[in-house]
Scaffold this active site. Sequence first.
Site, PDB file in Angstrom:
ATOM      1  N   ASP A 104       0.777  -1.231   0.000  1.00 30.06           N
ATOM      2  CA  ASP A 104       0.000   0.000   0.000  1.00 30.06           C
ATOM      3  C   ASP A 104       0.809   1.282   0.000  1.00 30.06           C
ATOM      4  OD1 ASP A 104      -2.580  -1.182  -0.049  1.00 30.06           O
ATOM      5  OD2 ASP A 104      -2.362  -1.719   2.057  1.00 30.06           O
ATOM      6  N   ASP A 166      -6.190  -4.075  -6.434  1.00 32.33           N
ATOM      7  CA  ASP A 166      -5.884  -2.769  -5.855  1.00 32.33           C
ATOM      8  C   ASP A 166      -4.435  -2.346  -6.138  1.00 32.33           C
ATOM      9  OD1 ASP A 166      -7.614  -4.592  -4.475  1.00 32.33           O
ATOM     10  OD2 ASP A 166      -7.873  -3.160  -2.844  1.00 32.33           O
TER      11      ASP A 166
END
Length: 388
Positions: A104, A166
Amino acid sequence: MKPAQGTSAAATPSFRVEEQLAYCAAQARKTVAQTADYTKLPRRISAGKNQWEYVDREDWTSGFWPGTLWYLYQQQPTGFWKEKAEGFTQNLAPVLDHQTVDHDLGFMFYSSYGNGYRLTKDPAYKQVLLRAADSLATLFNPRVGTILSWPRMVKQMGWPHNTIMDNMINLELLFWASKNGGRKELYDMAVSHARVTSQHHFRPDGTSYHVAVYDDKTGQFLKGVTHQGYADNSMWARGQAWAIYGFTMCYRESREPEFLDRARKSADVFIRRLPEDQVPYWDFDAPDIPQAPRDASAAAIVASALLELSTLVPDQSAAQGYRRQAEKMLATLSSAQYQARNQSPAFLLHSTGHKPNGTEIDASLNYADYYYLEALLRLQKLQQGKPL
């Protein structure tokens, strides 16, 4: 209150981008007034609540609030927005002081430091971004050709090497770094990741899996599964949104025709299956439609992506279609049904975070607000005849 069913986008009043940008700024000022501590980052307002719940810098969404502040500074270049954006951005740097544990870093650092560097050219921001890119690159497996998304899932789920959709968004950090003083290998990693994802993450109809599982030693694709969607063979709305946004960005950065084709196929099936008001249910195959929760965050992500896609496709008819679709989605998101207005300091209502886990259902989410604001700014630029 959930949005009414069957609301026609055509019935949604036309909206002025400047008015919606002013609305976002006013709502953000409410949040600023309630958030004096730069180490606390607003993430969600749960259904029925009117106050933000906060997370620390280690949360995957930690970059979206400072990124939102940078976008407001872009729109209104005042010392007020700059000071707040700088404070929340600089709070994130210690994340890089320990070993990288998941993918992330792009979400966290490109949204915050990336926008900050774009607008200020502060050399200290550039160094943090290059450091973040190098950290993200440690998760790249050359045998598979992708970045490992969740190291914890290797044992927990028996996934030797997993890559989630993602992760496409994090590639922008690698592309940027490779062109701004970082290693050329970062560009190659990003292209490889996108190419392998394009090959294995999609079904013949253009819908995508949330997770692709690979053999970490041979690179063989093992299976496609879901984690946050309804089922392994369903189209999870936000996952498909990440695909549209990610492959559009990858085409912009690489000009690889394969990525434009994938972006368009991903977008076309998403658009074709939208409900009448243009905001998707959390999963397009949820069994309880039309009572299923919506996901305004997916609509905001796709609206922003489609505006960029409209500038990249050579077919002008298709380009106009993508822009009109984005405008329809933004019109609905800007209506009384989806804007928080006097209910809370968020921008948008009715997003869904992790339905199978029972969390953040029919909530306001910081990334829905971030991409909504980004889409409004992109539309404003297009209306002004400026490049994105």
